[in-house]
Write a protein that holds these residues in place. Sequence first.
Motif, PDB file in Angstrom:
ATOM      1  N   MET A 256      -5.660   6.288  18.053  1.00  0.00           N
ATOM      2  CA  MET A 256      -5.750   5.679  16.479  1.00  0.00           C
ATOM      3  C   MET A 256      -4.778   7.072  15.994  1.00  0.00           C
ATOM      4  O   MET A 256      -5.716   8.239  15.983  1.00  0.00           O
ATOM      5  CB  MET A 256      -6.215   4.800  15.702  1.00  0.00           C
ATOM      6  N   LYS A 257      -3.893   7.742  15.698  1.00  0.00           N
ATOM      7  CA  LYS A 257      -3.140   8.329  14.714  1.00  0.00           C
ATOM      8  C   LYS A 257      -2.632   7.586  13.438  1.00  0.00           C
ATOM      9  O   LYS A 257      -2.418   6.789  13.048  1.00  0.00           O
ATOM     10  CB  LYS A 257      -2.290   9.010  15.617  1.00  0.00           C
ATOM     11  N   ILE A 258      -3.059   8.102  12.278  1.00  0.00           N
ATOM     12  CA  ILE A 258      -2.912   8.170  10.867  1.00  0.00           C
ATOM     13  C   ILE A 258      -1.990   9.760  10.571  1.00  0.00           C
ATOM     14  O   ILE A 258      -2.041  10.586  10.109  1.00  0.00           O
ATOM     15  CB  ILE A 258      -4.092   8.247  10.000  1.00  0.00           C
ATOM     16  N   VAL A 259      -1.012   9.355   9.944  1.00  0.00           N
ATOM     17  CA  VAL A 259       0.222  10.617   9.435  1.00  0.00           C
ATOM     18  C   VAL A 259       0.623  10.091   7.756  1.00  0.00           C
ATOM     19  O   VAL A 259       1.255   9.415   8.222  1.00  0.00           O
ATOM     20  CB  VAL A 259       1.101  10.874  10.957  1.00  0.00           C
ATOM     21  N   GLN A 260       1.046  11.608   7.482  1.00  0.00           N
ATOM     22  CA  GLN A 260       1.292  11.716   5.763  1.00  0.00           C
ATOM     23  C   GLN A 260       2.877  11.616   6.292  1.00  0.00           C
ATOM     24  O   GLN A 260       2.882  13.518   6.327  1.00  0.00           O
ATOM     25  CB  GLN A 260       0.586  12.389   4.673  1.00  0.00           C
ATOM     26  N   THR A 261       3.634  11.430   6.926  1.00  0.00           N
ATOM     27  CA  THR A 261       5.395  11.762   6.468  1.00  0.00           C
ATOM     28  C   THR A 261       5.706  12.332   5.596  1.00  0.00           C
ATOM     29  O   THR A 261       6.137  13.649   6.183  1.00  0.00           O
ATOM     30  CB  THR A 261       6.223   9.964   6.919  1.00  0.00           C
ATOM     31  N   ASP A 262       5.198  12.204   4.796  1.00  0.00           N
ATOM     32  CA  ASP A 262       5.274  13.376   3.422  1.00  0.00           C
ATOM     33  C   ASP A 262       5.132  14.972   3.201  1.00  0.00           C
ATOM     34  O   ASP A 262       5.479  15.643   3.061  1.00  0.00           O
ATOM     35  CB  ASP A 262       5.220  12.700   2.092  1.00  0.00           C
ATOM     36  N   GLU A 263       4.342  14.858   4.495  1.00  0.00           N
ATOM     37  CA  GLU A 263       3.804  16.496   4.459  1.00  0.00           C
ATOM     38  C   GLU A 263       4.551  16.997   5.616  1.00  0.00           C
ATOM     39  O   GLU A 263       4.553  18.274   6.342  1.00  0.00           O
ATOM     40  CB  GLU A 263       1.927  16.268   4.878  1.00  0.00           C
ATOM     41  N   ILE A 264       5.080  16.135   6.815  1.00  0.00           N
ATOM     42  CA  ILE A 264       5.512  16.537   7.682  1.00  0.00           C
ATOM     43  C   ILE A 264       7.200  17.553   7.410  1.00  0.00           C
ATOM     44  O   ILE A 264       7.837  16.900   5.989  1.00  0.00           O
ATOM     45  CB  ILE A 264       6.694  15.583   9.255  1.00  0.00           C
ATOM     46  N   PRO A 265       7.626  18.896   7.761  1.00  0.00           N
ATOM     47  CA  PRO A 265       8.920  19.289   7.291  1.00  0.00           C
ATOM     48  C   PRO A 265      10.131  18.352   7.980  1.00  0.00           C
ATOM     49  O   PRO A 265       9.862  18.503   8.751  1.00  0.00           O
ATOM     50  CB  PRO A 265       8.376  20.678   7.833  1.00  0.00           C
ATOM     51  N   LEU A 266      11.246  18.600   7.331  1.00  0.00           N
ATOM     52  CA  LEU A 266      12.820  18.193   7.806  1.00  0.00           C
ATOM     53  C   LEU A 266      12.794  19.408   8.954  1.00  0.00           C
ATOM     54  O   LEU A 266      13.128  20.547   8.491  1.00  0.00           O
ATOM     55  CB  LEU A 266      13.705  18.053   6.308  1.00  0.00           C
ATOM     56  N   LYS A 267      13.425  19.038  10.161  1.00  0.00           N
ATOM     57  CA  LYS A 267      14.376  20.271  10.546  1.00  0.00           C
ATOM     58  C   LYS A 267      15.255  19.475  10.876  1.00  0.00           C
ATOM     59  O   LYS A 267      15.461  18.019  11.811  1.00  0.00           O
ATOM     60  CB  LYS A 267      13.168  19.982  12.071  1.00  0.00           C
ATOM     61  N   ARG A 268      16.044  20.203  11.743  1.00  0.00           N
ATOM     62  CA  ARG A 268      17.444  19.780  12.281  1.00  0.00           C
ATOM     63  C   ARG A 268      17.338  19.515  13.383  1.00  0.00           C
ATOM     64  O   ARG A 268      16.601  19.321  14.432  1.00  0.00           O
ATOM     65  CB  ARG A 268      18.304  20.851  12.627  1.00  0.00           C
ATOM     66  N   GLY A 269      17.932  17.719  13.780  1.00  0.00           N
ATOM     67  CA  GLY A 269      18.161  17.012  14.916  1.00  0.00           C
ATOM     68  C   GLY A 269      19.028  16.946  16.120  1.00  0.00           C
ATOM     69  O   GLY A 269      20.680  16.620  14.960  1.00  0.00           O
TER      70      GLY A 269
ATOM     71  N   ILE B  14       5.564   1.011   3.261  1.00  0.00           N
ATOM     72  CA  ILE B  14       6.824   1.157   2.566  1.00  0.00           C
ATOM     73  C   ILE B  14       6.925   1.664   1.318  1.00  0.00           C
ATOM     74  O   ILE B  14       7.430   1.581   0.298  1.00  0.00           O
ATOM     75  CB  ILE B  14       8.302  -0.465   3.214  1.00  0.00           C
ATOM     76  N   ARG B  15       5.977  -0.230   0.307  1.00  0.00           N
ATOM     77  CA  ARG B  15       5.912   0.620  -0.376  1.00  0.00           C
ATOM     78  C   ARG B  15       4.008   0.391  -1.065  1.00  0.00           C
ATOM     79  O   ARG B  15       4.019  -0.755  -0.272  1.00  0.00           O
ATOM     80  CB  ARG B  15       6.686  -0.206  -2.220  1.00  0.00           C
ATOM     81  N   GLY B  16       3.567   0.871  -2.119  1.00  0.00           N
ATOM     82  CA  GLY B  16       2.116   0.489  -2.235  1.00  0.00           C
ATOM     83  C   GLY B  16       1.453   1.695  -1.820  1.00  0.00           C
ATOM     84  O   GLY B  16       1.932   2.410  -1.721  1.00  0.00           O
ATOM     85  N   SER B  17       0.138   1.546  -2.592  1.00  0.00           N
ATOM     86  CA  SER B  17      -0.854   2.372  -2.426  1.00  0.00           C
ATOM     87  C   SER B  17      -2.532   1.474  -1.993  1.00  0.00           C
ATOM     88  O   SER B  17      -2.429   0.066  -2.126  1.00  0.00           O
ATOM     89  CB  SER B  17      -1.081   3.069  -3.093  1.00  0.00           C
ATOM     90  N   GLY B  18      -3.089   2.479  -1.795  1.00  0.00           N
ATOM     91  CA  GLY B  18      -4.352   2.129  -1.236  1.00  0.00           C
ATOM     92  C   GLY B  18      -5.354   3.110   0.102  1.00  0.00           C
ATOM     93  O   GLY B  18      -4.971   4.704  -0.355  1.00  0.00           O
ATOM     94  N   THR B  19      -5.625   2.717   0.983  1.00  0.00           N
ATOM     95  CA  THR B  19      -6.523   2.792   2.114  1.00  0.00           C
ATOM     96  C   THR B  19      -6.575   2.860   3.377  1.00  0.00           C
ATOM     97  O   THR B  19      -6.093   1.456   3.497  1.00  0.00           O
ATOM     98  CB  THR B  19      -8.090   3.415   1.450  1.00  0.00           C
ATOM     99  N   VAL B  20      -6.103   3.667   4.537  1.00  0.00           N
ATOM    100  CA  VAL B  20      -6.557   3.501   5.487  1.00  0.00           C
ATOM    101  C   VAL B  20      -7.047   3.771   6.431  1.00  0.00           C
ATOM    102  O   VAL B  20      -7.300   5.911   6.766  1.00  0.00           O
ATOM    103  CB  VAL B  20      -4.632   2.859   6.498  1.00  0.00           C
TER     104      VAL B  20
ATOM    105  N   GLY C 202     -10.261   5.234   6.138  1.00  0.00           N
ATOM    106  CA  GLY C 202     -10.421   6.221   5.774  1.00  0.00           C
ATOM    107  C   GLY C 202      -9.723   7.432   4.569  1.00  0.00           C
ATOM    108  O   GLY C 202     -10.136   7.663   4.063  1.00  0.00           O
ATOM    109  N   GLN C 203      -8.787   7.625   5.065  1.00  0.00           N
ATOM    110  CA  GLN C 203      -6.912   8.149   4.269  1.00  0.00           C
ATOM    111  C   GLN C 203      -6.516   7.547   3.297  1.00  0.00           C
ATOM    112  O   GLN C 203      -6.405   6.222   3.232  1.00  0.00           O
ATOM    113  CB  GLN C 203      -6.432   9.006   5.955  1.00  0.00           C
ATOM    114  N   PRO C 204      -5.727   8.150   2.628  1.00  0.00           N
ATOM    115  CA  PRO C 204      -5.066   8.034   1.312  1.00  0.00           C
ATOM    116  C   PRO C 204      -3.629   6.996   2.261  1.00  0.00           C
ATOM    117  O   PRO C 204      -3.183   7.060   3.423  1.00  0.00           O
ATOM    118  CB  PRO C 204      -4.900   9.040   0.716  1.00  0.00           C
ATOM    119  N   LEU C 205      -3.179   5.734   1.252  1.00  0.00           N
ATOM    120  CA  LEU C 205      -2.302   4.883   2.100  1.00  0.00           C
ATOM    121  C   LEU C 205      -1.542   5.137   0.451  1.00  0.00           C
ATOM    122  O   LEU C 205      -1.313   4.754   0.216  1.00  0.00           O
ATOM    123  CB  LEU C 205      -3.001   3.395   2.317  1.00  0.00           C
ATOM    124  N   ARG C 206      -0.277   5.949   1.056  1.00  0.00           N
ATOM    125  CA  ARG C 206       1.477   6.290   0.221  1.00  0.00           C
ATOM    126  C   ARG C 206       2.372   5.271   1.178  1.00  0.00           C
ATOM    127  O   ARG C 206       2.379   5.624   2.366  1.00  0.00           O
ATOM    128  CB  ARG C 206       0.830   7.095   0.119  1.00  0.00           C
TER     129      ARG C 206
END
Length: 294
Positions: free
Chosen positions: A1-14, A234-240, A242-246
């Motif tokens: 299992m992997k839990i990733v916060q997308t807003d913490e990943i830097p944008l890169k050219r592709g 896609i929207r909302g908040s909570g946990t998944v 044990g980690q933040p869900l946003r």
Amino acid sequence: MKIVQTDEIPLKRGLEHRGGIFHGRIMVEGAPGALDNFQLSFGQMGGDFNSPRHRHNFEQIRYQLEGVLDYGRDGKLVAGMVGYFPEAVYYGPQTQDPNIPCKTIVLQFGGASGSGYLSQAEVQAGMQELKREGEFKDGVFRRRADAEGKRNMDGYQAIWEHVNGRPMAYPKPRYPQPIFMDPVTYDWVPVEGSPGVCEKPLGVFTERRSEAGFFKLDAGAHFAARGKGVYVAIRGSGTVGGQPLRALTTVYVDAGETVTFTAQEETELLHFGLPNLAGLRMPSHEQVHVEAAE
């Protein structure tokens, strides 16, 4: 299992092998070299981004977050819509209004044909090596006259053939064209055994069970998500787990794994079910050509 916060990943050219400017974030990916390799990414297209009409030997499912992408004769994906792009099926050309920013979540994965999927690292390495023989322009690899090989070829196909050391052979298409779905026209269906949770399945696309849909959790609801698949808030908040869900929190759940989402407020999850490719082997060049001719 992997839990990733997308807003913490830097944008890169592709996607430099296509035309125009594209920046993205790899949200989660599979195992390079495996037939069931996959990549889920967030893409942000500049107004000049374009891609010629082409096809792939892997599958794609796209969720349009913002803006409108025009795929020519195949139609348009507007914000909120989902598009399924089957392997071996032509689509495009892809363009957009230069004054409207576009953001998309894209899942690309090895499909039922067993042709696999190249990782971004493999694509980048192959592209750099091919630049010694020619240039990538407007989505096409143009080989120099003094270099051995076909002169003009789809950019991705050129990279795939270079990495694999053999010609790409496309399987027989399972669909005649891409499928565009507007989830607004689908109804929410209660999930049995999960109070306060509804689902909106959009479809199962192949015999290997690649699929897409949505889940909605009322405030305070719990949902036990099972693999093999990817879930994106896609929207909302909570946990998944044990980690933040946003917004844009991404969770990959492997086969046999379970993770619990808990909603603090009404929350919507985008779900991609990944195919079960157990027992498949990559077909030979000759096998695919025989099957395609049948």
